[in-house]
Design a protein around this motif. Structure first.
Motif, PDB file in Angstrom:
ATOM      1  N   PRO A  31       1.007  -1.200   0.043  1.00  0.00           N
ATOM      2  CA  PRO A  31      -0.023   0.108  -0.077  1.00  0.00           C
ATOM      3  C   PRO A  31       0.600   1.126   0.006  1.00  0.00           C
ATOM      4  N   THR A  55      -4.602   2.986  -4.409  1.00  0.00           N
ATOM      5  CA  THR A  55      -5.557   1.908  -4.299  1.00  0.00           C
ATOM      6  C   THR A  55      -5.770   1.375  -2.826  1.00  0.00           C
ATOM      7  N   ALA A  56      -4.703   1.596  -1.935  1.00  0.00           N
ATOM      8  CA  ALA A  56      -4.624   1.189  -0.454  1.00  0.00           C
ATOM      9  C   ALA A  56      -3.719   2.107   0.121  1.00  0.00           C
ATOM     10  N   GLU A 101      -1.897   3.046   4.146  1.00  0.00           N
ATOM     11  CA  GLU A 101      -1.710   2.826   5.463  1.00  0.00           C
ATOM     12  C   GLU A 101      -1.098   4.171   6.011  1.00  0.00           C
ATOM     13  N   LEU A 145      -9.925   4.943   1.070  1.00  0.00           N
ATOM     14  CA  LEU A 145      -8.771   4.166   0.695  1.00  0.00           C
ATOM     15  C   LEU A 145      -7.928   3.520   1.724  1.00  0.00           C
ATOM     16  N   LYS A 148      -6.729   1.424   4.645  1.00  0.00           N
ATOM     17  CA  LYS A 148      -6.790  -0.071   5.047  1.00  0.00           C
ATOM     18  C   LYS A 148      -6.420  -0.520   6.233  1.00  0.00           C
ATOM     19  N   ARG A 149      -5.242   0.238   6.788  1.00  0.00           N
ATOM     20  CA  ARG A 149      -4.511  -0.014   8.085  1.00  0.00           C
ATOM     21  C   ARG A 149      -4.194   0.981   8.644  1.00  0.00           C
TER      22      ARG A 149
END
Length: 238
Positions: free
Chosen positions: A117, A183-184, A186, A214, A216-217
């Motif tokens: 990411p 796309t991802a 963090e 977007l 994710k974490r």
């Protein structure tokens, strides 16, 4: 002087006078008229030969070629801008504008592994706040601190400075179109300064509406000390 000497001098004088005989006035006048006529009659200008014409053409051709190339480039740019404007009105994306954004070769940039990411690093300590956004290949997209947006000295570690810094970074990412490429994402937090909570508020607020879906974490990379050197004495005020 004897008669014989007189006759000898007369013969010698006649010989020298015949050697240095001056021309009469008519000859001088005729010679001067000829010189003046030759001066008045200028020679005709030489016609340029074929080699001279070729040399002049070769000297003029590069500049003329550069001028023609510049004119053609300007016309191409005008055509591309016109197509881009028309496509914006119609709600479409022109292929020419995409080729300009992607570069001369048309190849897309290699951002790194697809499973990795993007990272949004927030380093907040009591003196300042640093925000760095990186690609999956660890290349930095933007890296700024509170001092880069105009805060000085002790104001750099304040809550307001961190809030404005995070909002500025998100605005830069949206202007660059990174919300379409990411796309991802963090979020990596580090430190327990005032900027930690301020950056979180910005991401949860209206400024982070494009990047919030977007995420994710969320991770914490604050350094922990096990033993180590002795800490400085606590500061006592008052």
């Amino acid at each position: 002087m004897t008669p014989s000497t007189t006759r000898l001098l007369a013969r010698t004088t006649s010989k020298f006078s015949s050697l240095y005989h001056r021309p009469d006035q008519q000859c001088i006048r005729a010679f001067s008229r000829t010189c003046l006529r030759q001066q008045d009659e200028k020679p005709p200008a030489p016609t340029p030969s074929l080699l001279t014409k070729l040399a002049l053409d070769s000297r003029l051709r590069p500049g003329q070629a550069q001028k023609n190339t510049a004119q053609s480039n300007m016309s191409d740019i005008k055509n591309i801008l016109a197509q881009n404007t028309i496509s914006r009105v119609l709600g479409q994306t022109s292929s020419s504008s995409e080729s300009i954004l992607s570069g001369p070769s048309g190849d897309t940039e290699d951002l790194g592994p697809a499973h990795e990411p993007f990272h949004f690093h927030i380093y907040a300590h009591k003196h300042n706040t640093h925000i760095t956004v990186t690609k999956p290949n660890r290349g930095a997209i933007v890296s700024l601190s509170a001092g880069n947006i105009g805060f000085k000295k002790s104001k750099r570690g304040s809550y307001d400075a961190a809030f404005q810094l995070c909002a500025y970074v998100l605005d830069k990412l949206n202007q660059g179109g990174w919300h379409r490429k990411i796309t991802a994402l963090e979020v990596v937090l580090r430190g327990f300064g005032a900027g930690r909570e301020a950056a979180t508020k910005v991401l949860l607020g209206n400024e982070g509406r494009l990047l919030r879906p977007l995420i994710k974490r969320v991770s914490d990379s604050t350094r922990l000390k096990f033993g180590g050197t002795r800490s400085p004495r606590p500061r006592r005020l008052g």
